[in-house]
Structures are given as C-alpha cells and as structure tokens.
Design a protein around this motif. Sequence first.
Motif, PDB file in Angstrom:
ATOM      1  N   TRP A   1     -30.414  73.456  54.093  1.00 29.02           N
ATOM      2  CA  TRP A   1     -31.667  73.052  53.488  1.00 29.02           C
ATOM      3  C   TRP A   1     -32.641  74.228  53.502  1.00 29.02           C
ATOM      4  N   ASN A   2     -32.723  74.898  54.624  1.00 27.10           N
ATOM      5  CA  ASN A   2     -33.646  76.040  54.721  1.00 27.10           C
ATOM      6  C   ASN A   2     -33.230  77.180  53.799  1.00 27.10           C
ATOM      7  N   GLN A   3     -31.932  77.441  53.695  1.00 25.60           N
ATOM      8  CA  GLN A   3     -31.481  78.489  52.775  1.00 25.60           C
ATOM      9  C   GLN A   3     -31.778  78.107  51.335  1.00 25.60           C
ATOM     10  N   LYS A   5     -34.174  76.200  50.205  1.00 28.22           N
ATOM     11  CA  LYS A   5     -35.617  76.393  50.001  1.00 28.22           C
ATOM     12  C   LYS A   5     -35.942  77.888  49.882  1.00 28.22           C
ATOM     13  N   ALA A   6     -35.309  78.696  50.718  1.00 25.32           N
ATOM     14  CA  ALA A   6     -35.587  80.138  50.683  1.00 25.32           C
ATOM     15  C   ALA A   6     -35.120  80.763  49.374  1.00 25.32           C
ATOM     16  N   ILE A   7     -33.954  80.346  48.885  1.00 27.79           N
ATOM     17  CA  ILE A   7     -33.445  80.891  47.623  1.00 27.79           C
ATOM     18  C   ILE A   7     -34.369  80.515  46.480  1.00 27.79           C
ATOM     19  N   TYR A   8     -34.792  79.262  46.419  1.00 27.52           N
ATOM     20  CA  TYR A   8     -35.689  78.838  45.344  1.00 27.52           C
ATOM     21  C   TYR A   8     -37.087  79.428  45.498  1.00 27.52           C
ATOM     22  N   GLY A   9     -37.502  79.654  46.730  1.00 30.87           N
ATOM     23  CA  GLY A   9     -38.841  80.190  46.965  1.00 30.87           C
ATOM     24  C   GLY A   9     -38.862  81.687  47.175  1.00 30.87           C
ATOM     25  N   LEU A  10     -37.732  82.344  46.894  1.00 34.07           N
ATOM     26  CA  LEU A  10     -37.597  83.792  47.065  1.00 34.07           C
ATOM     27  C   LEU A  10     -37.905  84.231  48.490  1.00 34.07           C
ATOM     28  N   GLY A  11     -37.467  83.420  49.460  1.00 32.10           N
ATOM     29  CA  GLY A  11     -37.665  83.742  50.866  1.00 32.10           C
ATOM     30  C   GLY A  11     -36.425  84.380  51.459  1.00 32.10           C
ATOM     31  N   PRO A  19     -21.644  81.851  59.460  1.00 33.17           N
ATOM     32  CA  PRO A  19     -21.370  83.283  59.329  1.00 33.17           C
ATOM     33  C   PRO A  19     -21.705  83.855  57.952  1.00 33.17           C
ATOM     34  N   LYS A  20     -21.771  82.994  56.953  1.00 34.33           N
ATOM     35  CA  LYS A  20     -22.103  83.418  55.593  1.00 34.33           C
ATOM     36  C   LYS A  20     -23.091  82.424  55.015  1.00 34.33           C
ATOM     37  N   GLN A  21     -23.690  82.779  53.884  1.00 37.38           N
ATOM     38  CA  GLN A  21     -24.611  81.864  53.221  1.00 37.38           C
ATOM     39  C   GLN A  21     -23.910  80.548  52.934  1.00 37.38           C
ATOM     40  N   ILE A  22     -24.546  79.439  53.286  1.00 38.33           N
ATOM     41  CA  ILE A  22     -23.963  78.123  53.024  1.00 38.33           C
ATOM     42  C   ILE A  22     -24.567  77.492  51.776  1.00 38.33           C
ATOM     43  N   ALA A  23     -25.818  77.779  51.475  1.00 37.87           N
ATOM     44  CA  ALA A  23     -26.454  77.190  50.293  1.00 37.87           C
ATOM     45  C   ALA A  23     -25.754  77.694  49.033  1.00 37.87           C
ATOM     46  N   PHE A  24     -25.354  76.750  48.176  1.00 38.80           N
ATOM     47  CA  PHE A  24     -24.678  77.071  46.910  1.00 38.80           C
ATOM     48  C   PHE A  24     -23.404  77.873  47.139  1.00 38.80           C
ATOM     49  N   ASN A  25     -22.705  77.564  48.212  1.00 36.57           N
ATOM     50  CA  ASN A  25     -21.525  78.321  48.597  1.00 36.57           C
ATOM     51  C   ASN A  25     -20.525  77.376  49.251  1.00 36.57           C
ATOM     52  N   ARG A  65     -16.104  74.294  54.822  1.00 37.64           N
ATOM     53  CA  ARG A  65     -17.482  73.839  55.015  1.00 37.64           C
ATOM     54  C   ARG A  65     -18.153  73.855  53.650  1.00 37.64           C
ATOM     55  N   VAL A  66     -18.611  72.669  53.215  1.00 40.67           N
ATOM     56  CA  VAL A  66     -19.269  72.503  51.926  1.00 40.67           C
ATOM     57  C   VAL A  66     -20.672  71.965  52.198  1.00 40.67           C
ATOM     58  N   PRO A  67     -21.674  72.494  51.554  1.00 38.83           N
ATOM     59  CA  PRO A  67     -23.046  72.098  51.894  1.00 38.83           C
ATOM     60  C   PRO A  67     -23.450  70.731  51.340  1.00 38.83           C
ATOM     61  N   VAL A  68     -22.938  69.670  51.986  1.00 37.69           N
ATOM     62  CA  VAL A  68     -23.376  68.313  51.676  1.00 37.69           C
ATOM     63  C   VAL A  68     -24.009  67.755  52.950  1.00 37.69           C
ATOM     64  N   PHE A  69     -24.924  66.827  52.797  1.00 35.97           N
ATOM     65  CA  PHE A  69     -25.583  66.255  53.972  1.00 35.97           C
ATOM     66  C   PHE A  69     -24.675  65.282  54.703  1.00 35.97           C
TER      67      PHE A  69
END
Length: 178
Positions: A1-3, A5-11, A19-25, A65-69
């Motif tokens: 969730w934080n990643q 938000k950071a990707i959409y907010g350019l954070g 170990p690797k980016q989980i958002a959209f991955n 690992r798939v980014p689902v809640f």
Amino acid sequence: WNQTKAIYGLGDARPKLFPKQIAFNVIPYIGSFLDDGYTDEEAKMWNEVHKIMDPSIKLTVTCVRVPVFVGHSESVNLEFDRPISPDEARALLRDAPGVMVIDKQEHDGYITPVDAAGEHAVYVSRIRKDPTVENGLSLWVVSDNLRKGAALNAVQIAQLLDETGIIKPASGYRSITV
C-alpha cells in the motif's frame, strides 16, 4: 500500500519489507531458500499435500508473492491414472463440499482473489485439458486465506471427525456446531 501511494505520489517506493518492489509486481519467492533451490514455503505445501492426500503424490511448487490484500491463488496442473474430461471434473468438483465451480469460457467467467474475499468457499475456475501429459487437467483455484486458511479448515476437520465418530466429546462436554 505504501509503495503504491509512493509510486502514484512520486515518493520513495524503494522496498522496505520485501526484497524487491511489491507494488505492481510479482515476486517468485516466499520464505527462505533451502539448499535445493526451493523455499521453505514451497516445502510446506509439499508436506501438507503429502500429509492430507498421499505421500506418493509427485508435485512441484513455486510460491509467488502477489500484491493482493486477501487471498490465495493456485494454478494447478493434475495428472490422473485414467482420462478425465473437463466436464467430468466440473461435475465432481461441484459435488465436493466447500467447493464452488465458476468456470465459463468468457472474459469474466473465472474467480479472482478479490471475488473470493469474505467468502468461505474454495473457488475453481479455468478447468481445461493439460496437453503436456496424457491424462492431465489445468485449473485455477482461489480462496480467502483469512477465512478458508487454517482456522476454518481446523473447525471443519474437527466437525467431520465428530460427525463420523472418530473423536468423541469428553465427559461433561458437549459438541457444538460452528
């Protein structure tokens, strides 16, 4: 969730928990690596299948690992001793307690983790021939891991053991239905 938000907010979307980016991955690894290259989570799946079904069943597993809640999903390939058609498998699975077959060959004729969230059933979709083995089928299985995971399964197993008389309540206790 934080990643996300950071990707959409350019954070800062650098990985902190995984170990690797989980958002959209998708990460093809869960747990710790063992000497044979598999992970302890994959070994746990083997052990559970062997314990529940048959120790001689051959299987290979890749946990991802798939980014689902909420939700567990499995792409399953099965090989049988005799031929079995997808229609025959659908009929057998429809009669299995706790299993719902949602299998239409159209753009929304299958179940996803979002669809299964909050449900107790195990959903089976995309039942089709596996052309890589003589008597094979491929299918997609999804469930809400918070509901159908360990807790509900334990209760359902205890109920079945009680109903079949394998276990009996201790004196002074009565059985309950959940």
